[in-house]
Design an enzyme around this catalytic site. Structure first.
Site, PDB file in Angstrom:
ATOM      1  CG  ASP A  83      -7.901  -0.572   1.269  1.00 13.35           C
ATOM      2  OD1 ASP A  83      -8.817  -0.071   1.295  1.00 13.35           O
ATOM      3  OD2 ASP A  83      -7.009  -0.256   0.843  1.00 13.35           O
ATOM      4  CG  HIS A 181      -5.714   4.316  -4.788  1.00 10.35           C
ATOM      5  ND1 HIS A 181      -6.886   3.933  -5.360  1.00 10.35           N
ATOM      6  CD2 HIS A 181      -6.050   4.185  -3.440  1.00 10.35           C
ATOM      7  CE1 HIS A 181      -7.847   3.441  -4.602  1.00 10.35           C
ATOM      8  NE2 HIS A 181      -7.376   3.742  -3.268  1.00 10.35           N
ATOM      9  N   GLY A 182      -1.494   6.154  -4.946  1.00  6.84           N
ATOM     10  CA  GLY A 182      -0.287   6.242  -5.306  1.00  6.84           C
ATOM     11  C   GLY A 182       0.372   7.609  -5.080  1.00  6.84           C
ATOM     12  CG  HIS A 213     -10.382   4.903  -0.788  1.00  7.84           C
ATOM     13  ND1 HIS A 213      -9.905   3.575  -0.886  1.00  7.84           N
ATOM     14  CD2 HIS A 213     -11.416   4.660   0.047  1.00  7.84           C
ATOM     15  CE1 HIS A 213     -10.463   2.800  -0.037  1.00  7.84           C
ATOM     16  NE2 HIS A 213     -11.899   3.443   0.338  1.00  7.84           N
ATOM     17  N   GLY A 214      -7.021   7.544  -1.237  1.00  4.36           N
ATOM     18  CA  GLY A 214      -6.116   7.998  -2.033  1.00  4.36           C
ATOM     19  C   GLY A 214      -5.589   9.441  -1.355  1.00  4.36           C
ATOM     20  CB  ALA A 215      -6.303  10.488   1.973  1.00  2.18           C
ATOM     21  CB  SER A 216      -0.574   9.130   0.529  1.00  2.11           C
ATOM     22  OG  SER A 216      -0.612   8.125   1.336  1.00  2.11           O
ATOM     23  CG  ASN A 256      -8.519   4.573   3.165  1.00  4.14           C
ATOM     24  OD1 ASN A 256      -9.253   4.772   4.207  1.00  4.14           O
ATOM     25  ND2 ASN A 256      -8.972   3.879   2.225  1.00  4.14           N
ATOM     26  CG  ASP A 258      -0.632   1.679   0.952  1.00  2.00           C
ATOM     27  OD1 ASP A 258       0.405   1.491   1.612  1.00  2.00           O
ATOM     28  OD2 ASP A 258      -0.789   0.553   0.531  1.00  2.00           O
TER      29      ASP A 258
HETATM   30  P1  13P Z   1      -2.900   6.416  -1.190  1.00  2.30           P
HETATM   31  O1  13P Z   1      -2.250   5.640  -2.288  1.00  2.30           O
HETATM   32  O2  13P Z   1      -3.101   7.875  -1.378  1.00  2.30           O
HETATM   33  O3  13P Z   1      -2.072   6.206   0.145  1.00  2.30           O
HETATM   34  O4  13P Z   1      -4.131   5.853  -0.804  1.00  2.30           O
HETATM   35  C1  13P Z   1      -4.439   4.425   0.040  1.00  2.30           C
HETATM   36  C2  13P Z   1      -5.762   3.962  -0.073  1.00  2.30           C
HETATM   37  O5  13P Z   1      -6.641   4.642  -0.437  1.00  2.30           O
HETATM   38  C3  13P Z   1      -5.867   2.701   0.315  1.00  2.30           C
HETATM   39  O6  13P Z   1      -7.099   2.203   0.222  1.00  2.30           O
HETATM   40  O1  G3H Z   2      -5.759   1.113  -2.390  1.00  2.00           O
HETATM   41  C1  G3H Z   2      -4.601   0.775  -2.476  1.00  2.00           C
HETATM   42  C2  G3H Z   2      -3.737   0.570  -1.210  1.00  2.00           C
HETATM   43  O2  G3H Z   2      -2.645   1.385  -1.492  1.00  2.00           O
HETATM   44  C3  G3H Z   2      -3.112  -0.767  -1.288  1.00  2.00           C
HETATM   45  O3  G3H Z   2      -2.515  -1.188  -2.122  1.00  2.00           O
HETATM   46  O4  G3H Z   2      -3.214  -3.037  -3.346  1.00  2.00           O
HETATM   47  O5  G3H Z   2      -0.749  -2.430  -3.495  1.00  2.00           O
HETATM   48  O6  G3H Z   2      -1.705  -3.415  -1.550  1.00  2.00           O
HETATM   49  P1  G3H Z   2      -1.894  -2.551  -2.785  1.00  2.00           P
HETATM   50 ZN    ZN Z   3      -8.220   3.059  -1.593  1.00  2.00          ZN
END
Ligand code: 13P
Ligand code: G3H
Ligand code: ZN
Length: 323
Positions: A83, A181-182, A213-216, A256, A258
Site C-alpha cells: 500500500d 485517509h483517517g 482509498h480512504g474508504a472507511s 481500501n 484501514d
Molecule cells: P481509511 O483511512 O479510510 O481506512 O483508508 C485506508 C487506505 O486508503 C489505505 O491505503
Molecule cells: O493509507 C494509509 C493506511 O491507512 C496505512 O496507514 O501508514 O499508518 O500504516 P499507515
Molecule cells: Zn490509501
C-alpha cells in the site's frame, strides 16, 4: 492455492459489479480476524501492507503471517499488496519479497514524473508476474468553501487518467474524488464527486479497475464505544456505506479499509479492559479485538462490497487462465 494477483478478482468483480476489499494488516490478530471473516463469507481478499506496517512488524513477519493465513484459509483467493509504495526501491523489495501486487504512489509528483516512475515499476513488476496500482490526483475532503480551480487541481482529471493508464500500462488506478485517509474525512455532510467518477470510467478502457482509498466508514458504533470506554475521538466521520455501494456500482473494484479495522479493534479492547480491570493477559483482550475485526469485515464483505460467496468464481477463473 498460493497467493494470487488481483487480475482475476478485478475481472470477475467488473462482470458482477462488486468490489474487492483491501484491508490493511499490521499484526497477527488483524490478519486472523480478516481472514476468518473471508473464510466464513467465501470472499476474495486483498491484504495490504503499508511502509508503516513493514516498519512496525517487519516485512518477513507479515509475509509469513499472510502465508500462514493462506494455508489456514482453505482455498481462498488472497493477494498480498504493498500500500502506498513511495519509490521504486520499496516496490522492488516487495516484488522480490513475495508480494503479488504493489502500489506505486507518485501522486505527489508532477504528471510526467508520476508517469515515468509508474512505468519503471510496471516494467519491473510485469516481468515478474506482479500487478501494479498507481495513483493520480491527491486525496482530500471536499470543503464547502473550496474554489473550483483548487477542486480541479486536487481531484483526478478524467482525460489525464486515460493518458496515464495508456502510457504506463498500469493494472489499476487510485483516484481522488473526495475521500481522504483517517477518521476525519468530512467537516460537513459527506460528499463524493460521483459525476467525476463516471467521467473517469467513461474515459478509461472498458472495465478498467478503479481503486478508492480512504474508504472507511468510521462506523459510529465503534467511535461511540471508543469514547464510552475512555477514548477521545470526537467528530470522527467517514464515507457512508451507501456511497461505497454506489462507487462499486459505477466501477470501483478495490475499496481500501484501514481506519475501520483500527476503530473496531480499539473499541473492543477498550471495552474489555474497562469491564475487566483485573485482566492483564494480552490474549484475553486481543481475542476480543480480533473478534470485532472479524464481525466488522464480514459485514463489509456481505453488505457493502458485495463479494460474499464470490471466491469460487474467481478461483475458477484463475484455474482457467493457468490452463
Ligand atoms: P481509511 O483511512 O479510510 O481506512 O483508508 C485506508 C487506505 O486508503 C489505505 O491505503
Ligand atoms: O493509507 C494509509 C493506511 O491507512 C496505512 O496507514 O501508514 O499508518 O500504516 P499507515
Ligand atoms: Zn490509501
Amino acid at each position: 492455492m498460493p497467493l494470487v494477483t488481483t487480475k482475476e478478482m478485478f475481472k470477475k468483480a467488473a462482470e458482477g459489479k462488486y468490489a474487492i476489499g483491501a484491508f490493511n494488516v499490521n499484526n497477527m490478530e488483524i490478519i486472523q480476524g480478516i481472514v476468518e471473516a473471508a473464510k466464513e463469507e467465501q470472499a476474495p481478499l486483498i491484504l495490504q501492507v503499508s511502509a508503516g506496517a513493514r516498519k512496525y512488524a517487519k516485512h518477513v513477519y507479515l509475509v509469513k503471517l499472510v502465508e500462514a493465513a493462506l494455508e489456514d484459509s482453505g482455498d481462498l483467493p488472497i493477494a498480498l499488496h504493498l500500500d502506498h509504495g513511495e519509490d521504486f526501491e520499496i516496490c522492488k523489495t516487495c516484488i522480490d519479497g513475495g508480494f503479488t501486487s504493489v502500489m506505486i504512489d507518485g501522486s505527489r509528483l508532477p504528471f510526467e514524473e508520476n508517469i515515468a516512475l509508474t512505468k519503471k515499476v510496471v516494467e519491473y513488476a510485469h516481468e515478474r508476474g506482479v500487478v501494479v496500482e498507481a495513483e493520480l490526483g491527491k486525496l482530500a475532503g471536499i470543503e464547502d468553501n473550496v474554489k473550483v480551480a483548487e477542486h480541479e487541481a486536487i481531484f483526478t482529471d478524467p482525460d489525464q487518467a486515460a493518458e496515464f493508464v495508456e502510457r504506463t500500462g498500469v493494472d489499476s488506478l487510485a483516484v481522488a474524488i473526495g475521500t481522504s485517509h483517517g477518521a476525519y474525512k468530512f467537516k460537513g455532510e459527506p460528499r463524493l464527486d460521483f459525476e467525476r467518477l463516471q467521467r473517469i470510467v467513461e474515459k478509461l478502457p472498458k472495465d478498467f479497475p478503479i481503486v478508492l482509498h480512504g474508504a472507511s466508514s468510521v462506523l459510529p458504533e465503534f467511535v461511540e464505544m471508543c469514547n464510552k470506554y475512555g477514548g477521545n475521538i470526537p467528530g470522527a466521520k467517514g464515507v457512508p456505506e451507501e456511497m461505497l455501494r454506489k462507487a462499486a456500482e459505477l466501477g470501483v473494484r478495490k475499496i481500501n479499509i484501514d481506519t475501520d479495522l483500527r476503530l473496531a479493534m480499539t473499541a473492543a479492547i477498550r471495552k474489555h479492559l474497562f469491564e475487566h480491570p483485573d485482566h492483564f493477559d494480552p490474549r484475553q483482550y486481543l481475542k476480543d479485538g480480533r473478534e470485532a475485526i472479524k464481525e466488522m469485515v464480514k459485514h463489509k464483505l456481505r453488505n457493502v462490497l458485495g463479494c460474499s460467496g464470490k471466491a469460487p468464481e474467481i478461483l475458477e477463473e484463475i484455474k482457467k487462465n493457468r490452463g
